[in-house]
Each structure stands twice: as structure tokens, then as C-alpha cells.
Design an enzyme around this catalytic site. Sequence first.
Site, PDB file in Angstrom:
ATOM      1  N   LYS A   1       0.709  -1.171   0.200  1.00  0.00           N
ATOM      2  CA  LYS A   1       0.307  -0.065   0.080  1.00  0.00           C
ATOM      3  C   LYS A   1       0.723   1.205  -0.012  1.00  0.00           C
ATOM      4  CE  LYS A   1       0.761   1.715   4.671  1.00  0.00           C
ATOM      5  NZ  LYS A   1       0.582   3.831   4.641  1.00  0.00           N
TER       6      LYS A   1
ATOM      7  N   HIS B   1      -4.512   0.023   7.223  1.00  0.00           N
ATOM      8  CA  HIS B   1      -4.137  -0.112   8.729  1.00  0.00           C
ATOM      9  C   HIS B   1      -5.488  -0.840   9.667  1.00  0.00           C
ATOM     10  CE1 HIS B   1      -0.499   0.347   7.235  1.00  0.00           C
ATOM     11  NE2 HIS B   1       0.010   1.741   7.858  1.00  0.00           N
TER      12      HIS B   1
ATOM     13  N   ASP C   1      -3.019   7.307   4.434  1.00  0.00           N
ATOM     14  CA  ASP C   1      -2.038   6.681   5.492  1.00  0.00           C
ATOM     15  C   ASP C   1      -2.473   5.849   6.351  1.00  0.00           C
ATOM     16  OD1 ASP C   1       0.805   5.789   4.580  1.00  0.00           O
ATOM     17  OD2 ASP C   1       1.049   7.717   6.628  1.00  0.00           O
TER      18      ASP C   1
ATOM     19  N   ASP D   1      -0.559  -4.938   3.047  1.00  0.00           N
ATOM     20  CA  ASP D   1      -0.568  -4.579   4.013  1.00  0.00           C
ATOM     21  C   ASP D   1      -0.047  -4.465   5.211  1.00  0.00           C
ATOM     22  OD1 ASP D   1      -1.153  -1.991   6.153  1.00  0.00           O
ATOM     23  OD2 ASP D   1      -3.169  -1.984   6.010  1.00  0.00           O
ATOM     24  N   HIS D   2       1.786  -3.710   5.094  1.00  0.00           N
ATOM     25  CA  HIS D   2       3.015  -4.201   5.970  1.00  0.00           C
ATOM     26  C   HIS D   2       2.127  -4.252   7.426  1.00  0.00           C
ATOM     27  CE1 HIS D   2       3.206  -0.175   5.792  1.00  0.00           C
ATOM     28  NE2 HIS D   2       3.513  -0.303   6.693  1.00  0.00           N
ATOM     29  N   TYR D   3       1.294  -2.639   7.733  1.00  0.00           N
ATOM     30  CA  TYR D   3       0.944  -3.794   9.057  1.00  0.00           C
ATOM     31  C   TYR D   3      -0.376  -5.339   9.879  1.00  0.00           C
ATOM     32  CZ  TYR D   3      -0.429  -0.700  13.474  1.00  0.00           C
ATOM     33  OH  TYR D   3      -0.699  -0.155  15.078  1.00  0.00           O
TER      34      TYR D   3
END
Length: 258
Positions: A39, A131, A126, A68-70
Site C-alpha cells: 500500500k 491499517h 496513509d 498491508d505491512h501492518y
Amino acid sequence: IANRLFYLALPPSVFKPVTSMLKAACMSPSGWTRVIVEKPFGKDSASSADLSEHLQKLFTEEQLYRIDHYLGKEMVQNLISLRFGNMIFGPTWNRDSIASVTITFKEPFGTQGRGGYFDEFGIIRDVMQNHLLQILCLAAMEKPVSTSPDDIRNEKVKVLKSVAAVSLSSCILGQYTANPEHDDPDARTGYQDDPTVPAGSTCPTFATAVLQINNERWDGVPFILKCGKALNERKAEIRIQYKDVPGDIFSGSTVRNE
């Protein structure tokens, strides 16, 4: 190299030319090829659809990963096992017992010279729409058939389809300013003091939104999403606010159940 994995930790503006060149010159002739796109996946519905159409012309769905790295954080990964691996939560994880759900993301620093990039997206694109919505889905979804990615995704999609459109009256937006008396030099710089931020920018650095999920489990329970930069602490938190116990024998002296 038989198998090739490409992780696009790049500015979104170059996703299209880079993937075109990967397709033309970097595909594995004998093994598998995978392309990971992190993202933000576009700035709005139109740009997201445009990027999807571009990638689908180049790669099969099995070769693409949109991430999504979260979701790699331990707190987020534990949500599924916490909910569906414990008998204690199942009977009360619904509108009958829960008054509200608050999902919070706070950072104690500002843009730190990256304001030009941040200004293109803002805190909603963002953080909130990726997230926090991912966390909302994991907290609100029904039990998936299995832990396979497709089954989890299907339950997430059902939640998102049940979310009512958010009205402006259910949102609060803000932008941090300088605190000249603070000990931290970063706190003495406001968002618009960042030289990379366009003059007069109205880009939000703080946002709160109240979402309603119109389904049998969550009807009437507000899901409150809060995120911001340059706040008083670093925090990532999911707060499940249970309803008050009927017939209070403590005269209101107890702390609410969370």
C-alpha cells in the site's frame, strides 16, 4: 535463479513502469515469479482500478500479492487466535454485550521532512483506510471456514460490504501545529513548517471516524477509528468497551469493563 520474488518498496508513482519492465525482462523462465505490491494501492477508487487493470494485463492473480505491512504486527496477527481460539470471547463478542469498539493509532512525531510525500495522501489514506480498516475487519468478521488467505479475505469482504457510508458529521479532522514551549525540537515544528509541505495545505494529520456495521452481530455498535501524527504518545490499541452490568451494586464506583 529458478524462483523470483519482487517486493515493490517504491513510490507508488513508479509501480506501473517498474512492473512493465519486470514483465519484459525479469520473469523466471523455469520457476515461479511473484510480485508484491505494498500500500498505498492508488489514491482513490479510480486510480486503484487503473493500477489493478495494469497489473492484471501483466501477471496472473497467483503471481500478485497486495499487502498491508501492518498485518505483520504481532498484535494484529494474534487477533484471529484470540477471538476464535478462546471459548470465553465467543458468547459476548456481539451487540448484546459490547457498547463500542475503538481502534487507535498514534505516533509521537510529525512528518520529519517527508511532508511532501505525506501531503499527497494524508492520514486517512496513509493509515485509516488500510491499517485501521484491516484491524476492524479482523475484530468484526465472522469465523472463517479455515485460516487460508482466501477464507479470511472472504469474511473481511462481508464486513466491509456491511459498513454504512460515513457521513461528515461522524468525522473529526485536524492538522498539528507547533508547540514553541516543548522540549522536543520536533514538537516545536508544525506541519506547515515542513519545507516540503505545500503552502496553505489543508491535509489532515489527525482523523477520527465513527463507522456502523449493519449486520446481525454489530448493528448499533459504533466502531471508532482514530489516528494521528505528532500526538502525545506512540500507541496501537484495540479497545473493546463492554456494556455496564445491570443492577450495579457498587454505586457507579467501578471502572467500566474493557
